[in-house]
Scaffold this motif. Structure first.
Motif, short mmCIF file in Angstrom:
data_model
loop_
_atom_site.label_atom_id
_atom_site.label_comp_id
_atom_site.label_asym_id
_atom_site.label_seq_id
_atom_site.Cartn_x
_atom_site.Cartn_y
_atom_site.Cartn_z
N ARG A 112 12.90 8.92 2.63
CA ARG A 112 13.08 8.82 1.19
C ARG A 112 11.98 9.56 0.43
O ARG A 112 12.24 10.17 -0.61
N ALA A 113 10.75 9.49 0.94
CA ALA A 113 9.63 10.18 0.28
C ALA A 113 9.81 11.69 0.39
O ALA A 113 9.56 12.43 -0.56
N GLY A 114 10.26 12.14 1.57
CA GLY A 114 10.51 13.56 1.78
C GLY A 114 9.27 14.43 1.64
O GLY A 114 8.17 13.96 1.36
N GLY A 115 9.45 15.70 1.84
CA GLY A 115 8.39 16.69 1.65
C GLY A 115 7.10 16.38 2.38
O GLY A 115 7.09 15.79 3.45
N GLU A 116 6.00 16.76 1.72
CA GLU A 116 4.68 16.58 2.32
C GLU A 116 4.33 15.11 2.50
O GLU A 116 3.76 14.72 3.52
N ALA B 68 10.71 4.92 -2.71
CA ALA B 68 10.61 5.25 -1.28
C ALA B 68 10.43 4.01 -0.41
O ALA B 68 10.90 3.95 0.72
N VAL B 69 9.74 3.02 -0.94
CA VAL B 69 9.41 1.81 -0.16
C VAL B 69 10.23 0.65 -0.69
O VAL B 69 9.96 0.13 -1.76
N ARG B 70 11.22 0.25 0.06
CA ARG B 70 12.09 -0.85 -0.36
C ARG B 70 11.74 -2.11 0.41
O ARG B 70 11.83 -2.14 1.64
N PRO B 71 11.35 -3.17 -0.29
CA PRO B 71 10.93 -4.40 0.38
C PRO B 71 11.97 -4.95 1.36
O PRO B 71 11.61 -5.55 2.36
N ILE B 72 13.24 -4.74 1.07
CA ILE B 72 14.29 -5.28 1.95
C ILE B 72 14.23 -4.68 3.36
O ILE B 72 14.68 -5.29 4.32
N ASP B 73 13.66 -3.49 3.50
CA ASP B 73 13.54 -2.84 4.81
C ASP B 73 12.49 -3.50 5.70
O ASP B 73 12.56 -3.39 6.92
N TRP B 74 11.52 -4.16 5.09
CA TRP B 74 10.36 -4.65 5.83
C TRP B 74 10.58 -6.07 6.36
O TRP B 74 11.24 -6.88 5.73
N VAL C 81 0.84 -1.20 0.00
CA VAL C 81 0.00 0.00 0.00
C VAL C 81 0.87 1.25 0.00
O VAL C 81 0.62 2.20 -0.75
N LEU C 82 1.92 1.24 0.82
CA LEU C 82 2.81 2.40 0.86
C LEU C 82 3.53 2.59 -0.48
O LEU C 82 3.72 3.72 -0.94
N ALA C 83 3.91 1.50 -1.14
CA ALA C 83 4.58 1.60 -2.44
C ALA C 83 3.62 2.15 -3.49
O ALA C 83 4.03 2.94 -4.35
N ALA C 84 2.34 1.76 -3.41
CA ALA C 84 1.35 2.30 -4.35
C ALA C 84 1.18 3.80 -4.15
O ALA C 84 0.94 4.55 -5.10
#
Length: 149
Positions: free
Chosen positions: A98-102, A67-73, A58-61
């Protein structure tokens, strides 16, 4: 309304089911036609729950694969264990950075409670109502779970 209850003793499963559901338990259908006892004794009949891959998906979508790297999870097989919760919290922190900003601020807001569920739903592409709800509630409770021994 949903009700969740767990027991570590399959001998008590039928008794507790009866206590929770009363006489309605006679009409309840267990997966594959089994009884409460049979389901408790054969966990392979229950499908594995894909908690962390659902949240990361969901976060990757929403935020994109950069921003969303599966290896982190954590792996789904780790479930909501303390190490997995800690890893997921770290993954969220990295994802927000990684996403940064808003977008990063809004993800951080989910974790600390300043981003509402309504706002979250307006940001996340349609990944299905269950996936979005599971993601928001899981993220919203990560800090609380990480603080619980």
């Amino acid at each position: 309304m949903n009700l969740f209850h767990a027991t570590s003793d399959t001998e008590h499963l039928d008794r507790e089911t009866h206590a929770l559901f009363g006489h309605a338990v006679e009409g309840f259908k267990w997966p594959n036609g089994g009884s409460a006892y049979e389901i408790g004794q054969t966990p392979h009949l229950l499908r594995p729950f894909k908690l962390w891959s659902t949240v990361a998906g969901v976060l990757a979508a929403w935020l994109g694969p950069d921003a969303v790297r599966p290896i982190d999870w954590p792996a789904d097989s780790h479930g909501p264990s303390s190490p997995a919760v800690g890893a997921a919290l770290m993954a969220c922190t990295r994802t927000a950075q990684r996403a940064g900003g808003e977008a990063g601020a809004l993800l951080t807001g989910v974790l600390n409670g300043s981003t509402s569920y309504t706002r979250f739903c307006g940001l996340v592409p349609d990944t299905g109502p269950w996936s979005g709800y599971l993601t928001y509630t899981t993220l919203r409770h990560l800090t609380l779970c990480a603080d619980t021994p």
